[in-house]
Design an enzyme around this catalytic site. Sequence first.
Site, PDB file in Angstrom:
ATOM      1  CB  SER A  29       5.532  -4.628   7.239  1.00  0.00           C
ATOM      2  OG  SER A  29       5.647  -5.816   6.526  1.00  0.00           O
ATOM      3  CE  LYS A  53       8.790 -10.223   2.381  1.00  0.00           C
ATOM      4  NZ  LYS A  53       7.728  -9.574   2.091  1.00  0.00           N
ATOM      5  CB  THR A  54       4.164  -9.876   6.887  1.00  0.00           C
ATOM      6  OG1 THR A  54       4.119  -8.630   6.730  1.00  0.00           O
ATOM      7  CG2 THR A  54       3.163 -10.767   7.354  1.00  0.00           C
ATOM      8  CG  ASN A  77       3.278  -5.694  -3.705  1.00  0.00           C
ATOM      9  OD1 ASN A  77       3.546  -6.736  -3.194  1.00  0.00           O
ATOM     10  ND2 ASN A  77       2.894  -4.561  -2.551  1.00  0.00           N
ATOM     11  CG  LEU A  81       2.011 -11.923   3.905  1.00  0.00           C
ATOM     12  CD1 LEU A  81       0.911 -12.349   4.486  1.00  0.00           C
ATOM     13  CD2 LEU A  81       2.827 -10.434   3.690  1.00  0.00           C
ATOM     14  CB  CYS A 138      -1.088  -8.726   3.297  1.00  0.00           C
ATOM     15  SG  CYS A 138      -0.479  -9.214   2.228  1.00  0.00           S
ATOM     16  CG  ASN A 202      -1.599  -3.449   3.631  1.00  0.00           C
ATOM     17  OD1 ASN A 202      -0.912  -3.431   3.471  1.00  0.00           O
ATOM     18  ND2 ASN A 202      -1.512  -4.542   5.019  1.00  0.00           N
ATOM     19  N   GLY A 227       2.507   3.280  -2.649  1.00  0.00           N
ATOM     20  CA  GLY A 227       3.006   4.745  -3.683  1.00  0.00           C
ATOM     21  C   GLY A 227       1.981   6.416  -3.381  1.00  0.00           C
ATOM     22  N   GLY A 260       2.177   6.065   0.725  1.00  0.00           N
ATOM     23  CA  GLY A 260       2.297   7.736  -0.525  1.00  0.00           C
ATOM     24  C   GLY A 260       4.005   8.349   0.905  1.00  0.00           C
TER      25      GLY A 260
END
Lengths: 319, 299
Positions: A29, A53-54, A77, A81, A138, A202, A227, A260
């Site tokens: 996501s 994407k959420t 990042n 959202l 998130c 997450n 990552g 990752g």
Amino acid sequence: MTALEPADVDMSAPLGESVTLPNPVGTASGCAGYGRELAAFVPPAELGVLTTKTVMVRPRQGRPTPRMAETPSGMLNSVGLQGAGVDHLVTRELPWLAERGARVLVSVAGERPEEFAEAAARLTGRPGVVGVEVNISCPNVADRGLVFAADPGAAHEVVAAVRAATDPALPVYAKLTPDVTSIVDVAVACVEAGADGLSMINTLLGATMDLDTLRPALAGVTGGLSGPAVRPVAVRCVHQVYAAMRDGRLRTVPILGMGGITSGADALEFALAGASGVAVGTAIFTNPSAPLDVLRELRQALAERGFASFRDAVGYAHR
Amino acid sequence: MARPVQTPAEVLGIEPAGAYHRLLLRAPGVAEAVLPGHFVTLAIGGRDSATPLRRAFSVHRADPVADTIELVFAEHGRGTRALARHRPGDTVDLVGPLGTPFPVADAPETAVLVAGGYGSAPMFSLAEAILARGGRVGFVLGAATADRLFGVAAARALTPHVAVVTDDGSYGARGRATDPLAAMIRAVGATVVHSCGPMPMLRAVTDVAVAAGARSHTAVEEAMACGFGVCMSCVLPVAGADGATRLVRSCTEGPVFDGTTVRWPEASPPEPSPSVEPREVREVREVWEVREVREGVRS
């Protein structure tokens, strides 16, 4: 085990009791948008599953910029959202994806359990949707207290609300954060609340300073670390939760592993730890073709080790 | 935007250009689709690199016959330093063309092209496109110092209307790119100003252009992770046709925006406090040459 031809490896993977994917490689996501831009590099139908994407019930602006900072073998990042809302997804994006044969796992979020449930309810009967991922983890929301996955009781409440509101034919996945004292306790709470699967992991909460401005590099100060830097954390989480399933501490449900993954070898690590599917995330930013590369390499890696099917490798490290 | 392709690009040449590097790449299937203002991204150090994010560069030249594209970049951080070490024969993973190019009218028009430092890289093909349609162009090129100017001779080869300014007066007039802009707009009778450079410059250029009755098209820079529209890192507050401001992606909806639609106060990062800012950093910020000060910022 004897090496096999890659083409002979059965790559099918369960998403839930009622849904089987042609292959176990999907997108994480937030790393594939709603599929349109990625389609220039990866036809949506070739993914085992495309996680969106959420989306939330209402459109959301997200956090201010700078929203991104590169870190060693990873990135932070703080998008927060940003999204057009579930109605946009339903009317504009899902039909486009369905026309292209995509199997879509829709990531939903909300500020309260009822909002999660409302977003999930609007997905009933929509073409292309094969499941709902509940983003209870998130880190980029205004109040860290809103990370439902940090507390087993809150996680239970949200997952139960979504499960009750969601089309019974659709598996519900809970997306977990590693930033907890015991991820197994949260996983137990989610499965007891009716989660049909678990997405792990997450991003981890992080921060970095800009040495030119002498301030935090992100406008939101903190962000989610993703990552290759987080891969060992993710593999650990999958291994811990799968072990707990084998011990009978929670019902055995599919685990979608992510964190990752850049290669087939990385995907195989997750499978051995207990993931019955994998998702490629930040690697898409490095290499837009990454999901297809991972799928091809995973098939090869399984064949080289004599695994006739992907499923045979799932949890193999626990034998 | 053009539909981007991903391809291994072969380094054909890399040479110094003042304070910068010119990088010539063979990129099959990319050059033919490049329009002025498009950019490409390069993966530095390959798929397993500890520097995982791609670097974005505007395209200086694209040659569809030779299948080549040429980039101009400055060494600012880990990624661009590694790129500068590439040698002919090396390959680097390339994605492009990306972004929305400068709008060029089919009818003849007169434009002033404003650039800071190597922000001028995409401006010469843009000037050629305008001239090819029977239009006229003027250039304003600015930089901190003479060696940080890029393409003064190329500009003079295209038009007699070229103003050059440097912060230290080491070439051309001493000052900023906006100083000669109003005069240049009047001199050539421009109805449009195209600009590429750091955000504070683009904002100032837009103000001057609008005051002179010209449209302003600005190629913005924002930190990007993916460059092709999925990560939502590079958003910018931009007013839509309905007047509402939205955070839109500078990689796909931009990098070229109508400067009057960009909500500059919210778009520009807050200036650091002078009291804590080291002197050399403040000097960098006071000139136009602040592109890619932070690693990953689009060139």
